[in-house]
Design an enzyme around this catalytic site. Structure first.
Site, PDB file in Angstrom:
ATOM      1  N   SER A 104       0.803  -1.169   0.125  1.00  0.00           N
ATOM      2  CA  SER A 104      -0.054  -0.078  -0.032  1.00  0.00           C
ATOM      3  C   SER A 104       0.886   1.225   0.014  1.00  0.00           C
ATOM      4  O   SER A 104       1.586   1.412  -0.883  1.00  0.00           O
ATOM      5  CB  SER A 104      -0.880   0.034   1.094  1.00  0.00           C
ATOM      6  OG  SER A 104      -1.863   1.017   0.984  1.00  0.00           O
ATOM      7  N   ASP A 243      -3.009   6.266  -3.572  1.00  0.00           N
ATOM      8  CA  ASP A 243      -2.020   5.905  -2.839  1.00  0.00           C
ATOM      9  C   ASP A 243      -1.316   4.664  -3.735  1.00  0.00           C
ATOM     10  O   ASP A 243      -1.598   4.647  -4.849  1.00  0.00           O
ATOM     11  CB  ASP A 243      -2.258   5.261  -1.552  1.00  0.00           C
ATOM     12  CG  ASP A 243      -3.231   4.152  -1.493  1.00  0.00           C
ATOM     13  OD1 ASP A 243      -3.886   3.833  -2.705  1.00  0.00           O
ATOM     14  OD2 ASP A 243      -3.406   3.302  -0.399  1.00  0.00           O
ATOM     15  N   ASP A 245      -1.129   1.381  -3.943  1.00  0.00           N
ATOM     16  CA  ASP A 245      -1.944   0.260  -4.718  1.00  0.00           C
ATOM     17  C   ASP A 245      -3.231   0.870  -5.331  1.00  0.00           C
ATOM     18  O   ASP A 245      -4.081  -0.027  -5.754  1.00  0.00           O
ATOM     19  CB  ASP A 245      -1.971  -0.834  -3.833  1.00  0.00           C
ATOM     20  CG  ASP A 245      -2.783  -0.438  -2.293  1.00  0.00           C
ATOM     21  OD1 ASP A 245      -2.844   0.561  -1.928  1.00  0.00           O
ATOM     22  OD2 ASP A 245      -3.361  -1.386  -1.754  1.00  0.00           O
ATOM     23  N   ASP A 247      -6.204   1.826  -3.801  1.00  0.00           N
ATOM     24  CA  ASP A 247      -7.423   1.404  -3.367  1.00  0.00           C
ATOM     25  C   ASP A 247      -7.826   2.848  -2.542  1.00  0.00           C
ATOM     26  O   ASP A 247      -9.051   2.638  -2.034  1.00  0.00           O
ATOM     27  CB  ASP A 247      -7.438   0.277  -2.478  1.00  0.00           C
ATOM     28  CG  ASP A 247      -6.520   0.159  -1.382  1.00  0.00           C
ATOM     29  OD1 ASP A 247      -5.585   1.280  -1.266  1.00  0.00           O
ATOM     30  OD2 ASP A 247      -6.363  -0.402  -0.594  1.00  0.00           O
TER      31      ASP A 247
END
Length: 451
Positions: A104, A243, A245, A247
């Site tokens: 992340s 961010d 990743d 999500d």
């Protein structure tokens, strides 16, 4: 190699690069092999879907993990480079459990894993505990017949599904800055926003796991500066900052000011309740009081959970909630299998702004009722003792609960201190009706934490 510290409350995260890694390819193999038993994959699923983000260690770590799964006789569907919400989509679309290699917003030296059951349902916290125990134990015997790995590109289907969930017809043409932070939004943006009638100004859209421009963590103000400047420079209507990743999505208005994720949550919740009156909305303990107030005023029901996608997803499923939002800019949708997707949240904001005829700074005012501190992080030697010190200092000043860390609530303010699920930090959030009151409370608690 695996160190137990990589197993967090909601996922796995640890250092894979440098002289002292916390896990390596052998550890990834062990986790893949153990996951087969934890999720009973040989009986409950025909395959496991696997994706990875752009991190440097992604190819080698995900390949080792896949070999561990294959060794136990379970097939792999490899969707390759993907955002985390693309992995959730794949799990929902194929009705298969999934594993996503990502850390992340953590720095480049980290990698991690997020898991889901078939239909993008969350795994239980106790399953992560079992996974840690099994992965650190004796290696299971390989299957007589190993599984088969096959590749499948689901990006076009992912984009098509997202665009089917938001009505963007007839909106005015917007100028949108999109900062991918060299993360996976650079992979998904062209497929989704690239198909719309927008003027799109892209920042750092080449996926690069070294993060050469700024860290992929939009919670830190310094990582929003470039998008804020670009909004003003281009006279844009808004900016979207993702961010690593992809999500999560942060929103910046036309003045270059950050729109609080709780405000975005309230906006989307109001829109979803207009579509389905009386529906349930989930928010976490750190979300602004504005959200439950607005949801109830619009005739909806509210469910409050602990922070973390595992807890919010579980509440979404249990209550059949139409939408959920967190203070960290995670947004969950029933139409997306109850999972979080920053890109779908971005589409909702574009639709609301495109129909409003007003600048975003005006549109958001009716959804912002309190002054937030934002999340403030401190490294402390003893988190429980620090929280106990804060609780003692606030004795008799408000109601106290320990649903998620320590929360003290007054008539028009609240303070929350909790340990991070992913990093060795103590996190502080404060909110009050009056900005000056919020500032006083913030400084008081920071002094107690950092004493």
């Amino acid at each position: 190699m695996i160190t137990s510290t990589i197993f967090k409350a909601n996922d796995i995260r640890g250092i894979t690069e440098g002289a002292e890694p916390e896990w390596d390819e052998d550890g990834a193999y062990a986790i893949g092999s153990a996951l087969v038993d934890v999720l009973d994959l040989t009986r409950s699923a025909s395959a496991l879907v696997v994706g990875r983000d752009m991190r440097i260690s992604g190819p080698r770590m995900s390949a080792a993990f896949a070999e561990g799964v294959l060794s136990r006789g379970v097939d792999i569907i490899d969707i390759g480079l993907a955002s985390t919400d693309e992995l959730w989509f794949a799990s929902g679309r194929l009705d298969l459990p999934g594993a996503m290699f990502t850390a992340s917003h953590n720095p480049a030296a980290y990698n991690g894993l997020k898991f889901c059951l078939a239909g993008a349902r969350p795994i239980a916290p106790e399953q992560l505990v079992e996974l840690a125990e099994r992965a650190g134990g004796p290696r299971p015997e390989p299957a007589t017949t190993p599984g088969v790995r096959r590749e499948q590109d689901l990006l076009p289907a992912y984009a098509e599904h997202l665009l089917s969930l938001v009505d963007l017809t007839g909106i005015r043409r917007l100028t949108v800055v999109a900062d991918a932070g060299n993360g996976m939004a650079g992979h998904t943006l062209p497929a989704v926003l690239g198909t719309l009638d927008l003027e799109l100004v892209g920042l750092y859209t080449d996926p690069d796991g070294t993060f050469p421009n700024h860290q992929p963590n939009p919670l830190e103000p310094e990582n929003l500066v470039d998008a804020q400047a670009a909004v003003v420079e281009h006279g844009a209507d808004l900016a979207l900052v993702f961010d690593g990743d992809a999500d999560r999505c942060f929103v910046i208005d036309e003045r270059g000011e950050v729109v609080a994720p709780s405000t975005v949550t309230a906006m989307i919740a109001a829109a979803e309740l207009a579509r389905e009156p009386g529906a349930t909305v989930v928010c976490n303990k750190i979300t602004s009081w504005s959200v439950p107030e607005i949801v109830r005023e619009r005739g909806g029901e509210v469910v409050v959970t602990r922070v973390g996608h595992t807890f919010v997803k579980a509440a979404m499923a249990e209550h059949g909630a139409i939408f959920g939002g967190e203070h960290s800019a995670h947004y969950y949708f029933r139409d997306f299998w109850g999972a979080d997707t920053g890109m779908l949240a971005a589409l909702h904001v574009l639709a609301l702004l495109g129909r409003s005829g007003r600048p975003l700074s005006e549109l958001t005012t009716e959804f912002t009722r309190y002054a937030p501190s934002g999340e403030l992080n401190s490294t402390v030697p003893d988190a429980p003792a620090t929280m106990a010190r804060v609780e003692a200092a606030f004795a008799g000043r408000g109601s106290v609960d320990h649903v998620d860390g320590l929360t003290v609530s007054g008539p028009d303010w609240w303070v929350n201190v909790r340990a991070s699920n992913t990093e060795p930090l103590l996190r502080l959030n404060v909110e009050a009706k009056d900005p000056a009151q919020m500032a006083r409370l913030r400084e008081e608690v920071l002094a107690l934490i950092r004493a």
